[in-house]
Every structure is written in C-alpha cells, then in structure tokens.
Design a protein around this motif. Structure first.
Motif, PDB file in Angstrom:
ATOM      1  N   SER A 249      -5.917   7.148 -14.857  1.00  0.00           N
ATOM      2  CA  SER A 249      -6.939   7.232 -14.876  1.00  0.00           C
ATOM      3  C   SER A 249      -7.219   8.937 -16.737  1.00  0.00           C
ATOM      4  O   SER A 249      -7.689   8.577 -17.158  1.00  0.00           O
TER       5      SER A 249
ATOM      6  N   GLU B 199     -10.006   7.292  -5.193  1.00  0.00           N
ATOM      7  CA  GLU B 199      -8.794   5.839  -5.111  1.00  0.00           C
ATOM      8  C   GLU B 199      -7.856   6.442  -4.988  1.00  0.00           C
ATOM      9  O   GLU B 199      -6.711   5.756  -4.519  1.00  0.00           O
ATOM     10  N   ALA B 200      -6.926   7.229  -5.681  1.00  0.00           N
ATOM     11  CA  ALA B 200      -5.969   7.678  -5.845  1.00  0.00           C
ATOM     12  C   ALA B 200      -5.796   8.624  -4.142  1.00  0.00           C
ATOM     13  O   ALA B 200      -4.401   8.675  -3.559  1.00  0.00           O
TER      14      ALA B 200
ATOM     15  N   VAL C 203     -11.805   8.172  -9.288  1.00  0.00           N
ATOM     16  CA  VAL C 203     -10.464   8.262  -8.755  1.00  0.00           C
ATOM     17  C   VAL C 203     -10.114   8.923  -8.294  1.00  0.00           C
ATOM     18  O   VAL C 203      -9.178   8.484  -7.313  1.00  0.00           O
TER      19      VAL C 203
ATOM     20  N   LEU D 175      -2.066   5.779 -10.327  1.00  0.00           N
ATOM     21  CA  LEU D 175      -3.053   6.028 -10.650  1.00  0.00           C
ATOM     22  C   LEU D 175      -4.624   6.785 -11.480  1.00  0.00           C
ATOM     23  O   LEU D 175      -4.613   6.844 -12.474  1.00  0.00           O
TER      24      LEU D 175
ATOM     25  N   SER E 137      -1.753  14.811  -6.097  1.00  0.00           N
ATOM     26  CA  SER E 137      -0.908  13.814  -5.905  1.00  0.00           C
ATOM     27  C   SER E 137       0.290  14.025  -4.357  1.00  0.00           C
ATOM     28  O   SER E 137       0.464  14.097  -4.059  1.00  0.00           O
TER      29      SER E 137
ATOM     30  N   ASP F 117      -1.131  -0.288 -10.935  1.00  0.00           N
ATOM     31  CA  ASP F 117      -1.800   1.356 -10.071  1.00  0.00           C
ATOM     32  C   ASP F 117      -2.580   1.951 -11.262  1.00  0.00           C
ATOM     33  O   ASP F 117      -3.549   2.769 -11.884  1.00  0.00           O
TER      34      ASP F 117
ATOM     35  N   CYS G 165      -3.320  15.587 -11.673  1.00  0.00           N
ATOM     36  CA  CYS G 165      -2.875  14.487 -11.383  1.00  0.00           C
ATOM     37  C   CYS G 165      -1.939  15.478 -10.242  1.00  0.00           C
ATOM     38  O   CYS G 165      -1.894  14.180  -9.284  1.00  0.00           O
TER      39      CYS G 165
ATOM     40  N   ALA H 210      -5.431   0.461 -12.858  1.00  0.00           N
ATOM     41  CA  ALA H 210      -6.103   0.540 -12.000  1.00  0.00           C
ATOM     42  C   ALA H 210      -7.038   2.186 -12.174  1.00  0.00           C
ATOM     43  O   ALA H 210      -8.347   2.015 -12.177  1.00  0.00           O
ATOM     44  N   GLY H 211      -5.806   2.923 -12.470  1.00  0.00           N
ATOM     45  CA  GLY H 211      -6.759   3.962 -13.223  1.00  0.00           C
ATOM     46  C   GLY H 211      -7.540   4.053 -14.606  1.00  0.00           C
ATOM     47  O   GLY H 211      -8.562   4.449 -14.501  1.00  0.00           O
TER      48      GLY H 211
ATOM     49  N   ARG I  63      -4.723   5.564  -2.187  1.00  0.00           N
ATOM     50  CA  ARG I  63      -3.346   4.698  -2.208  1.00  0.00           C
ATOM     51  C   ARG I  63      -2.476   6.155  -2.058  1.00  0.00           C
ATOM     52  O   ARG I  63      -1.334   5.062  -1.616  1.00  0.00           O
TER      53      ARG I  63
END
Length: 204
Positions: free
Chosen positions: A49, A29-30, A26, A45, A165, A110, A161, A113-114, A33
């Motif tokens: 999750s 991928e975060a 996770v 994403l 980000s 997104d 999260c 996917a998460g 992206r």
C-alpha cells in the motif's frame, strides 16, 4: 537535520498519519491477513500500500490536479469496486476454511494486493490532491520544502504499517478458530460495504 527541514517533515508526518490511521479497506485487509497468517502477511500488504500512497502523495504535493480529470478517478473507482468485492468474497471463503491452515499465497501476492488497494482508491486520490496540494501551497520554503513533506508522509506510513503489523501479531496469540472466522466475516462486510458505497458514488 537543518532547522528549515524540521517543520515540513513534521507537517508531512502528521498528514501521513491522518491518512493512514483512518479506518479503511487496507487496514481491514491487513488485520484479516495478519490474524490468519501472522505479521509478515500484514506487513507485506502494508508495504504494498505504501507504493500507491507514494504515488498519490507525490502527485498531490506536486499539485497535479489534472490526474483527477479525464475520467481517471472514475476508472480507478470502478477498478476499486471490483477489487473490494473480490476481497470480500475471498474473506468469506477464508471464514469457511479451517483457520490458520497452511497458506499457499506468497508474500508477493500480499504486496500486490496492498498496492492495488491503494492505487485504485479514489479517496486517496481526493485526499492527496486536496490536502496534499494545500500543504504544498502553504509549505514554508516553497517547492524546496516538498521533498521533506513527502519524506514525512512516507515515514508516517511506514511507522503505521509496522505498528499495525506488530499489534496484529501481538493480538493473534489470543485468537481462536471461531474468533478468526468472525474477524474474516466482519472484514468481508466492511469490504463489501466499502465496495457498495464506492459503486453508489460512481453512479451518483
């Protein structure tokens, strides 16, 4: 906030940070992206999750160990292998394309996917059914404290999260085209390695 709630809330927060901060698919991928398409992609994403984290955290805190029986963990693992390999292939394809090209992928993809990464992660199942179950059993106040533990877990996941980000958004301004390609390749290798390791664990 009442004094009896502070302890379980803090316990849940620490437990949530311990789970989220561990390097994994996770996070990789975060970062990938977010570096390619900005902080909204990483945040979406991560938000997805949280859905899976919420499910497994609730199950673990409720002591639902039966969720790990009946082949569910193996089925989730098989789905996770397929998803990890697909995302690794997608990362390699992105490395071949022009970095920061306009993306046709919507935020909803997104989020999905998460959620899929989180829900199909058997490590999350094991973590929450063991650590979560242990916390639930030892929580002061018994079952009445579980909502506060769960609230702490989700608060930690949300903070992680947003922080991840923001960090990706801050670092993105210094990422050139070649750096983005290298990041995509590294992410692909990490996802591929995670998929292979998971597959070997299922076969073992």
């Amino acid at each position: 906030m009442s004094e009896p709630a502070v302890g379980p809330l803090a316990t849940g927060f620490v437990l949530g940070l311990a789970f989220c901060a561990a390097p994994g698919a996770v996070t990789a991928e975060a970062i990938r992206r977010g570096a390619a398409r900005g902080w909204p992609a990483a945040l979406a994403l991560g938000a997805g999750s949280l859905l899976g984290d919420a499910l497994w955290a609730a199950a673990g805190l409720a002591g639902a160990a039966s969720l790990a029986r009946g082949g569910l963990a193996r089925a989730l693992g098989a789905a996770g292998v397929g998803l990890l390999l697909y995302l690794a292939w997608q990362a390699l394809q992105e490395a071949r394309r022009q970095p920061r090209s306009p993306s046709r992928v919507r935020a909803g993809a997104d989020v999905l996917a998460g959620a899929a990464l989180s829900l199909t992660n058997p490590l999350a199942v094991g973590f929450w059914l063991t650590a979560g179950g242990a916390v639930a059993a030892q929580a002061p106040g018994g079952s009445a404290a579980l909502p506060w533990v769960f609230a702490g877990v989700m608060a930690a996941a949300g903070v992680w999260c947003v922080a991840l980000s923001a960090a990706v958004s801050w670092a993105r301004r210094w990422m050139t085209g070649p750096a983005l390609r290298v990041l995509s390749v590294l992410s692909a290798l990490l996802l591929l390695g995670a998929g292979v390791r998971l597959a070997l664990g299922l076969l073992g």
